[in-house]
Design a protein around this motif. Structure first.
Motif, PDB file in Angstrom:
ATOM      1  N   THR A  95       2.721 -12.450  -0.565  1.00 50.20           N
ATOM      2  CA  THR A  95       1.268 -12.253  -0.646  1.00 50.20           C
ATOM      3  C   THR A  95       0.623 -12.151   0.737  1.00 50.20           C
ATOM      4  O   THR A  95      -0.431 -11.560   0.882  1.00 50.20           O
ATOM      5  N   ASP A  96       1.266 -12.729   1.746  1.00 52.15           N
ATOM      6  CA  ASP A  96       0.729 -12.657   3.116  1.00 52.15           C
ATOM      7  C   ASP A  96       1.373 -11.537   3.923  1.00 52.15           C
ATOM      8  O   ASP A  96       1.211 -11.464   5.144  1.00 52.15           O
ATOM      9  N   SER A  97       2.102 -10.659   3.269  1.00 50.00           N
ATOM     10  CA  SER A  97       2.862  -9.634   3.983  1.00 50.00           C
ATOM     11  C   SER A  97       1.971  -8.436   4.296  1.00 50.00           C
ATOM     12  O   SER A  97       1.855  -7.502   3.505  1.00 50.00           O
ATOM     13  N   THR A  98       1.352  -8.498   5.451  1.00 55.58           N
ATOM     14  CA  THR A  98       0.439  -7.427   5.845  1.00 55.58           C
ATOM     15  C   THR A  98       0.875  -6.842   7.177  1.00 55.58           C
ATOM     16  O   THR A  98       1.624  -7.454   7.929  1.00 55.58           O
ATOM     17  N   ILE A  99       0.402  -5.631   7.436  1.00 63.66           N
ATOM     18  CA  ILE A  99       0.576  -5.053   8.770  1.00 63.66           C
ATOM     19  C   ILE A  99      -0.775  -4.531   9.234  1.00 63.66           C
ATOM     20  O   ILE A  99      -1.659  -4.232   8.423  1.00 63.66           O
ATOM     21  N   HIS A 100      -0.907  -4.417  10.536  1.00 62.88           N
ATOM     22  CA  HIS A 100      -2.160  -3.915  11.103  1.00 62.88           C
ATOM     23  C   HIS A 100      -2.305  -2.421  10.791  1.00 62.88           C
ATOM     24  O   HIS A 100      -1.312  -1.709  10.688  1.00 62.88           O
ATOM     25  N   ILE A 101      -3.559  -2.003  10.644  1.00 61.59           N
ATOM     26  CA  ILE A 101      -3.795  -0.605  10.258  1.00 61.59           C
ATOM     27  C   ILE A 101      -3.427   0.406  11.338  1.00 61.59           C
ATOM     28  O   ILE A 101      -3.396   1.602  11.076  1.00 61.59           O
ATOM     29  N   SER A 102      -3.131  -0.056  12.548  1.00 61.57           N
ATOM     30  CA  SER A 102      -2.718   0.893  13.592  1.00 61.57           C
ATOM     31  C   SER A 102      -1.260   1.316  13.447  1.00 61.57           C
ATOM     32  O   SER A 102      -0.767   2.140  14.218  1.00 61.57           O
ATOM     33  N   ASP A 154       0.839  -1.204   0.000  1.00 59.08           N
ATOM     34  CA  ASP A 154       0.000   0.000   0.000  1.00 59.08           C
ATOM     35  C   ASP A 154       0.879   1.261   0.000  1.00 59.08           C
ATOM     36  O   ASP A 154       1.874   1.353   0.721  1.00 59.08           O
ATOM     37  N   LEU A 155       0.476   2.233  -0.815  1.00 53.74           N
ATOM     38  CA  LEU A 155       1.276   3.461  -0.964  1.00 53.74           C
ATOM     39  C   LEU A 155       1.363   4.292   0.306  1.00 53.74           C
ATOM     40  O   LEU A 155       2.252   5.127   0.441  1.00 53.74           O
ATOM     41  N   GLY A 214       5.610   0.224  -5.955  1.00 55.96           N
ATOM     42  CA  GLY A 214       5.865   1.018  -4.751  1.00 55.96           C
ATOM     43  C   GLY A 214       5.850   2.514  -4.999  1.00 55.96           C
ATOM     44  O   GLY A 214       6.368   3.290  -4.183  1.00 55.96           O
ATOM     45  N   TYR A 215       5.243   2.961  -6.094  1.00 48.69           N
ATOM     46  CA  TYR A 215       5.322   4.398  -6.394  1.00 48.69           C
ATOM     47  C   TYR A 215       4.100   4.959  -7.104  1.00 48.69           C
ATOM     48  O   TYR A 215       3.804   6.141  -6.991  1.00 48.69           O
ATOM     49  N   THR A 216       3.383   4.118  -7.835  1.00 51.09           N
ATOM     50  CA  THR A 216       2.310   4.610  -8.690  1.00 51.09           C
ATOM     51  C   THR A 216       0.938   4.408  -8.046  1.00 51.09           C
ATOM     52  O   THR A 216       0.633   3.312  -7.571  1.00 51.09           O
ATOM     53  N   ILE A 217       0.119   5.457  -8.049  1.00 49.97           N
ATOM     54  CA  ILE A 217      -1.238   5.368  -7.519  1.00 49.97           C
ATOM     55  C   ILE A 217      -2.017   4.310  -8.296  1.00 49.97           C
ATOM     56  O   ILE A 217      -1.975   4.277  -9.528  1.00 49.97           O
ATOM     57  N   THR A 218      -2.720   3.449  -7.550  1.00 49.85           N
ATOM     58  CA  THR A 218      -3.604   2.481  -8.206  1.00 49.85           C
ATOM     59  C   THR A 218      -5.027   2.725  -7.683  1.00 49.85           C
ATOM     60  O   THR A 218      -5.404   3.864  -7.466  1.00 49.85           O
ATOM     61  N   GLN A 219      -5.790   1.669  -7.490  1.00 47.24           N
ATOM     62  CA  GLN A 219      -7.132   1.800  -6.917  1.00 47.24           C
ATOM     63  C   GLN A 219      -7.000   2.105  -5.418  1.00 47.24           C
ATOM     64  O   GLN A 219      -6.543   1.261  -4.653  1.00 47.24           O
ATOM     65  N   PRO A 220      -7.377   3.300  -4.981  1.00 50.55           N
ATOM     66  CA  PRO A 220      -7.196   3.654  -3.561  1.00 50.55           C
ATOM     67  C   PRO A 220      -7.885   2.686  -2.599  1.00 50.55           C
ATOM     68  O   PRO A 220      -8.953   2.155  -2.917  1.00 50.55           O
ATOM     69  N   TYR A 260      -2.682  -0.365  -3.573  1.00 50.65           N
ATOM     70  CA  TYR A 260      -1.600  -1.346  -3.668  1.00 50.65           C
ATOM     71  C   TYR A 260      -0.785  -1.083  -4.927  1.00 50.65           C
ATOM     72  O   TYR A 260      -1.298  -1.180  -6.040  1.00 50.65           O
ATOM     73  N   ALA A 261       0.472  -0.761  -4.747  1.00 52.49           N
ATOM     74  CA  ALA A 261       1.332  -0.394  -5.867  1.00 52.49           C
ATOM     75  C   ALA A 261       2.440  -1.420  -6.016  1.00 52.49           C
ATOM     76  O   ALA A 261       3.315  -1.512  -5.155  1.00 52.49           O
ATOM     77  N   GLU A 262       2.399  -2.176  -7.083  1.00 55.72           N
ATOM     78  CA  GLU A 262       3.436  -3.183  -7.319  1.00 55.72           C
ATOM     79  C   GLU A 262       4.819  -2.552  -7.398  1.00 55.72           C
ATOM     80  O   GLU A 262       5.793  -3.103  -6.894  1.00 55.72           O
TER      81      GLU A 262
END
Lengths: 275, 275
Positions: B13-20, A21-22, A99-105, A95-97
């Motif tokens: 693909t499972d690389s997530t973090i909590h929104i806090s 996520d950006l 790591g820089y470009t705006i995609t679907q917010p 989610y930006a593959e």
């Protein structure tokens, strides 16, 4: 507790986003924050106005329109069953593959328990310190609070509750609040440049104009040090009296008359709106 | 593909973090990025120096020390089995219940496939545009790239590949690269203020000083428009020749001799380091 993440309501503990996520990658996101009182969102239309304005300025296309977002908020507030709470609505660059470009917010809505300023703060007033700094994008409610958070130890060391930014002596705002002074001539003044247009700022200006002389204008550090009263405003804090700025006592060192009058007017206005 | 999230290696693909997390909540985080060539991290010590310096300036205590971080990086590069890749090491403000206060920072390491500038870009050079802007925290490698990403459509509309910031006519840097010019007198100049100290910038300066006159100094827009050569540097792009800035052709409109000499010197230096 539950949150809305991207496209559904999930338990808060499971509320995660992918690291691509950006917001995480590039600090790229905007948000808005408002209070819920008696399960009713306060000044919601103003906050939605600003939310969509911030999104537009940052080139973020919200995945939901205003009515859908309102429904999500109402549903989430009900599901969390908190009568008084803060609601944060956040929109990221997606989610930006690369790591820089705006995609679907990605849309995130969180309901958070929330506290008003303490009785002590309202009765005695608070101290803030001044910090020379200029925000990159002052007119957009972006997620960037780097400088403010970095300054936290300095705020604590000064026995202050927060800081107010100035740039070379011209006051702008607190990191999360707008700033006001009342001059020795009982004129209410608040900065008009390099600020985020707060919803509470707007309400306070509307109320103040009915009874007082009001100016949105440039305010210097000197104007602040020599003010009769000072206060800051925000959606969560309403109005907080400031009695000390750096080492300068403001007025008599007690919360000012006009400040407290505006606070009681604001609470009354809230009551009317929520009736 | 795998990433390191907080305390373990997990599938990408499972690389997530909590929104806090404070990176999401307040754009609060720092990172560094370096290349892996033939499975070896390039100039890793320089990047780790800067990573820990950025963390320190942002009051972030890394959960792992330098040796542990090096081990994590090496393990992750091996596990992903990419011989040439980019590695991003990111440190956030951690999970903040109040959405504002730094807690135990979260460490994220991602290995990303990566592309060098195209042959076309190196042979023909590229265009960049200038943008009047001043970064809040130029000397820290924070995650904040809001302005740069907002400017993407303007860059594309100008048929440029990137932008260079100036503040009231004084050049600083590109969002992710340092900027250099070569004057008509064959002096290599690069800004010394309001910039992030790039690792490639440092290597290029070291190489350049062996053969050329070099100055780290203030550079104006006019200096750029009248330069004989221009280029920018970064860890992923090495050296990219600039042949047009706004609507001004730089030198002959072709990549400059000194620029290309420095690029070949840099590649040779990389080869020696990795041998």
């Amino acid at each position: 507790m539950f949150a809305y993440i991207i496209d559904k309501i999930v338990p808060y503990t499971d509320s995660t986003i992918h690291i691509s996520d950006l917001a995480l990658q590039r600090g790229y996101g905007i948000f808005d924050f408002f209070r819920v009182r008696n399960k009713k969102p306060l000044f919601l239309e103003d906050h939605l106005d600003r939310f969509y304005a911030s999104a537009g300025k940052m080139l973020l296309q919200s995945p939901v329109d205003r009515n859908e977002l309102t429904d999500i908020i109402i549903t989430l507030v009900e599901k969390n069953n908190l009568s008084d709470a803060g609601v944060k609505v956040l929109l990221t660059g997606g989610y930006a593959e690369d790591g820089y470009t705006i995609t679907q917010p990605n849309l995130i809505v969180v309901v958070q328990p929330f506290k008003y300023p303490s009785e002590q703060q309202l009765q005695s007033g608070v101290k803030i310190i001044t910090v020379n700094f200029r925000k990159e994008l002052p007119d957009i409610k972006t997620i960037n609070y780097q400088k403010a958070i970095m300054m936290t130890p300095a705020v604590k060391a000064a026995n202050a509750v927060d800081l107010v930014y100035h740039h070379d002596g011209i006051i702008s705002e607190l990191p999360r609040c707008n700033f006001f002074i009342v001059t020795q001539e009982d004129v209410i003044k608040t900065p008009d440049q390099q600020i985020l247009l707060g919803v509470t700022r707007k309400k306070v200006l509307q109320l103040a104009r009915k009874k007082y002389k009001v100016e949105e204008c440039s305010i210097t550090l000197n104007d602040v040090y020599n003010a009769k009263e000072a206060f800051f405003t925000s959606s969560t804090k309403r109005i907080v009296p400031v009695v000390k700025v750096d080492d300068y006592m403001i007025g008599s060192g007690k919360p000012g008359k006009i400040t407290l009058d505006l606070l009681s007017g604001l609470i009354q206005h809230e009551d009317e709106v929520l009736r």
